[in-house]
Write a protein that holds these residues in place. Sequence first.
Motif, PDB file in Angstrom:
ATOM      1  N   MET A   1       0.870  -1.189   0.000  1.00 32.91           N
ATOM      2  CA  MET A   1       0.000   0.000   0.000  1.00 32.91           C
ATOM      3  C   MET A   1       0.909   1.242   0.000  1.00 32.91           C
ATOM      4  O   MET A   1       1.573   1.536   0.996  1.00 32.91           O
ATOM      5  CB  MET A   1      -0.903  -0.017   1.235  1.00 32.91           C
ATOM      6  N   ASN A   2       0.909   1.945  -1.095  1.00 36.49           N
ATOM      7  CA  ASN A   2       1.877   3.018  -1.289  1.00 36.49           C
ATOM      8  C   ASN A   2       1.742   4.138  -0.261  1.00 36.49           C
ATOM      9  O   ASN A   2       2.741   4.671   0.227  1.00 36.49           O
ATOM     10  CB  ASN A   2       1.705   3.583  -2.701  1.00 36.49           C
ATOM     11  N   CYS A   3       0.512   4.488   0.080  1.00 37.71           N
ATOM     12  CA  CYS A   3       0.315   5.589   1.034  1.00 37.71           C
ATOM     13  C   CYS A   3       0.911   5.210   2.391  1.00 37.71           C
ATOM     14  O   CYS A   3       1.625   5.995   3.018  1.00 37.71           O
ATOM     15  CB  CYS A   3      -1.164   5.918   1.171  1.00 37.71           C
TER      16      CYS A   3
ATOM     17  N   ALA B   1     -10.359   5.098  -0.270  1.00 40.63           N
ATOM     18  CA  ALA B   1      -9.199   5.557  -1.045  1.00 40.63           C
ATOM     19  C   ALA B   1      -9.441   6.928  -1.678  1.00 40.63           C
ATOM     20  O   ALA B   1      -8.490   7.649  -1.975  1.00 40.63           O
ATOM     21  CB  ALA B   1      -8.882   4.542  -2.138  1.00 40.63           C
TER      22      ALA B   1
ATOM     23  N   ILE C   1      -7.613   9.835  -0.022  1.00 42.73           N
ATOM     24  CA  ILE C   1      -6.150   9.757  -0.172  1.00 42.73           C
ATOM     25  C   ILE C   1      -5.763  10.087  -1.614  1.00 42.73           C
ATOM     26  O   ILE C   1      -4.796  10.800  -1.874  1.00 42.73           O
ATOM     27  CB  ILE C   1      -5.634   8.363   0.272  1.00 42.73           C
TER      28      ILE C   1
ATOM     29  N   TYR D   1      -0.131   9.406  -4.158  1.00 44.66           N
ATOM     30  CA  TYR D   1       0.238   8.052  -3.745  1.00 44.66           C
ATOM     31  C   TYR D   1      -0.410   6.963  -4.610  1.00 44.66           C
ATOM     32  O   TYR D   1       0.209   5.954  -4.936  1.00 44.66           O
ATOM     33  CB  TYR D   1      -0.168   7.797  -2.283  1.00 44.66           C
ATOM     34  N   CYS D   2      -1.685   7.165  -4.944  1.00 41.46           N
ATOM     35  CA  CYS D   2      -2.426   6.080  -5.604  1.00 41.46           C
ATOM     36  C   CYS D   2      -1.896   5.807  -7.020  1.00 41.46           C
ATOM     37  O   CYS D   2      -2.021   4.685  -7.519  1.00 41.46           O
ATOM     38  CB  CYS D   2      -3.910   6.413  -5.668  1.00 41.46           C
TER      39      CYS D   2
ATOM     40  N   CYS E   1       0.582   2.975  -7.032  1.00 41.61           N
ATOM     41  CA  CYS E   1       0.332   1.934  -6.022  1.00 41.61           C
ATOM     42  C   CYS E   1       0.044   0.580  -6.678  1.00 41.61           C
ATOM     43  O   CYS E   1      -0.500   0.512  -7.783  1.00 41.61           O
ATOM     44  CB  CYS E   1      -0.853   2.355  -5.161  1.00 41.61           C
TER      45      CYS E   1
ATOM     46  N   TYR F   1      -2.198  -1.287  -5.633  1.00 40.75           N
ATOM     47  CA  TYR F   1      -3.661  -1.425  -5.593  1.00 40.75           C
ATOM     48  C   TYR F   1      -4.341  -0.368  -6.457  1.00 40.75           C
ATOM     49  O   TYR F   1      -3.770   0.680  -6.744  1.00 40.75           O
ATOM     50  CB  TYR F   1      -4.162  -1.308  -4.145  1.00 40.75           C
ATOM     51  N   ASN F   2      -5.575  -0.678  -6.808  1.00 44.27           N
ATOM     52  CA  ASN F   2      -6.372   0.218  -7.634  1.00 44.27           C
ATOM     53  C   ASN F   2      -7.336   1.000  -6.742  1.00 44.27           C
ATOM     54  O   ASN F   2      -8.225   0.415  -6.124  1.00 44.27           O
ATOM     55  CB  ASN F   2      -7.139  -0.638  -8.660  1.00 44.27           C
ATOM     56  N   TYR F   3      -7.125   2.322  -6.691  1.00 44.55           N
ATOM     57  CA  TYR F   3      -7.940   3.108  -5.744  1.00 44.55           C
ATOM     58  C   TYR F   3      -9.415   3.127  -6.111  1.00 44.55           C
ATOM     59  O   TYR F   3     -10.274   3.394  -5.263  1.00 44.55           O
ATOM     60  CB  TYR F   3      -7.388   4.540  -5.622  1.00 44.55           C
TER      61      TYR F   3
ATOM     62  N   CYS G   1      -8.273  -1.536  -3.712  1.00 43.96           N
ATOM     63  CA  CYS G   1      -7.609  -0.847  -2.592  1.00 43.96           C
ATOM     64  C   CYS G   1      -8.245  -1.275  -1.276  1.00 43.96           C
ATOM     65  O   CYS G   1      -9.471  -1.169  -1.103  1.00 43.96           O
ATOM     66  CB  CYS G   1      -7.743   0.663  -2.758  1.00 43.96           C
ATOM     67  N   PRO G   2      -7.447  -1.730  -0.325  1.00 42.75           N
ATOM     68  CA  PRO G   2      -8.009  -2.196   0.947  1.00 42.75           C
ATOM     69  C   PRO G   2      -8.832  -1.136   1.682  1.00 42.75           C
ATOM     70  O   PRO G   2      -9.784  -1.458   2.386  1.00 42.75           O
ATOM     71  CB  PRO G   2      -6.764  -2.570   1.766  1.00 42.75           C
ATOM     72  N   PHE G   3      -8.473   0.144   1.519  1.00 40.96           N
ATOM     73  CA  PHE G   3      -9.219   1.187   2.230  1.00 40.96           C
ATOM     74  C   PHE G   3     -10.704   1.166   1.855  1.00 40.96           C
ATOM     75  O   PHE G   3     -11.552   1.552   2.650  1.00 40.96           O
ATOM     76  CB  PHE G   3      -8.641   2.573   1.920  1.00 40.96           C
TER      77      PHE G   3
HETATM   78 FE1  SF4 Z   1      -3.284   3.862  -0.514  1.00 39.42          FE
HETATM   79 FE2  SF4 Z   1      -5.241   2.545  -1.756  1.00 39.42          FE
HETATM   80 FE3  SF4 Z   1      -4.170   4.704  -2.857  1.00 39.42          FE
HETATM   81 FE4  SF4 Z   1      -2.783   2.452  -2.702  1.00 39.42          FE
HETATM   82  S1  SF4 Z   1      -4.639   2.779  -3.866  1.00 39.42           S
HETATM   83  S2  SF4 Z   1      -2.052   4.492  -2.250  1.00 39.42           S
HETATM   84  S3  SF4 Z   1      -3.474   1.647  -0.748  1.00 39.42           S
HETATM   85  S4  SF4 Z   1      -5.317   4.623  -0.974  1.00 39.42           S
END
Ligand code: SF4
Length: 509
Positions: free
Chosen positions: A348-350, A428, A431, A437-438, A441, A443-445, A454-456
Amino acid sequence: MAKTLRLILGDQLNLQHSWFQTVNANTTYVLFEMQQETNYVVHHLQKVVAFFAAMRSLANTLQAQGHQVIYWQLDHPKNTQNLTENLDKILKEENFEQLEYQWPDAYRLDQQLQTFCASLDLPSKGVDSEHFITQRADVATFFGNKSYLLERFYRHWRKQTGYLMDGTNPMGGKWNYDQDNRNRLDKKAVVPKPMPLKNKVADLVALLEQEGIQTIGRIDAEHFIWPINRQQSLDLLDYFLEHCLENFGRYQDAMHSDYWLLYHARLSFAMNSKMLGPIEIIEKAIAEYERNNNITLASIEGFVRQILGWREFIRGVYWAKMPDYEQENFFEHQRDLPAFYWTGNTKMNCLSHAINQSLDYAYAHHIQRLMVTGNFALLTNTHPDAVDAWYLGIYIDAIQWVELPNTRGMSQFADGGTVATKPYISSANYIHKMSNYCKSCHYNYKAKTGDKACPFNSLYWNFLMQHEKRLKGNRRMSMMYALLNKMSAQDKEALLLQANYYLEHLEDL
Ligand code: SF4
Ligand code: FAD
């Protein structure tokens, strides 16, 4: 005058204190480096080094001014590593006739000193640290049985101090310019380099190692970046006023992977150790605003609100609510933090950025603490004790009076709403809106479910469903619940499944 011992704690490095205005042959100042303080939580290496270096520097300055000073380093042969045992030893061995101390800001130390003083057979006296704008009990007295609200307290103190006031009205007609302070970092913005400070602290790092002090984080001991005396703190303030204040408000909430510091002041350590006072900072900032036409009212108001408003409010909440506050766990969360909070090793990049920069610099700005690491800890049902221990350890400015209400209260809502009017949670979206950040990443926001979702996102909806009973009555949550209620049962089910999968595989995220 009776032969007096005056205690200076590690966060009481206020050279401007009235204690130091006259030199007295009967007065001796004492400072201790102690394992009691290095070990009550695992601290960042930079934090321990910064406090010890700043304590040593104050002791040297006082000595140079002619004051008598006893300074026990961590490896001093007589050092018991315990505050009151050390005091007891010195008081007896050197035949002191009275003890004086400044009221501690940490409840733990306040209790320890009160108990000790009650057991002494010589007089003792606590005095004000002459640092804060308000008194310990001001928040409790101001609100009484009513709900605590930063905005009311802040307005009251704007009127009391006259800062940014036009007679009895706020300058510009508005009390609060928060709405103007929510920009993402502009591509054209020129971010100033953090002011280079190059303190050499290798001897302290070696001492901590030699004494087996457990720490977290990394350090550049040849170019140590934190101020360790009043002059360096003043230089840091000047640098902020000259290079950053202009854009402080605009980019206060922005995050960017290229920078560990944007336009923030980086003054919290200088302030919390009391090398600088809040009044001098506010007044210098207002003077700069009056001098420099490029500084907007939104910027200066945002800055003044942080110090006159939040910082004083938070301290008042701490004293109003301790010691019970330390036990609050409104949501009854029980989970531990994943191991990547200590390594930054996550896809998770953030989180990776916020944690790695915290390990590198013992610093992250407010939104990184609140909406990245704090948000994730809350959405993953982390026990507030674990969250507190992490925040109290990792940040250069973390002292319990300010860390606890910010973490347990504002970030984790474990106090059920004393500090914050609603839990600070987000998917996400937020963020992505406030950072870059996204973009890079794993993950896909945009995705809520699926392999790279994205887990968020699913954790956010899971949190709302999980705590619906507790939160539904909160008017500030009504929009979120309205959206949730529009969702089909199938979509909800898919989100729950995804969130559960992530919760079961936190260490792999
Ligand atoms: Fe953080 Fe999700 Fe964005 Fe990745 S995609 S940087 S985990 S908010
Ligand atoms: P800037 O953003 O430039 O702000 C200027 C000053 O305003 C700060 O130096 C600080 O003294 C004051 N300030 C701003 N917000 C707050 C606040 N919410 N509470 C108190 N003072 C504030 N701050 C600490 O000093 N110690 C902590 O242990 C701490 N823990 C935090 C934990 C969490 C979960 C969160 C969300 C916030 C926490 N804060 C803490 C508040 C804030 O994040 C830091 O004060 C700030 O990031 C310090 O960096 P700066 O000096 O560049 O601040």
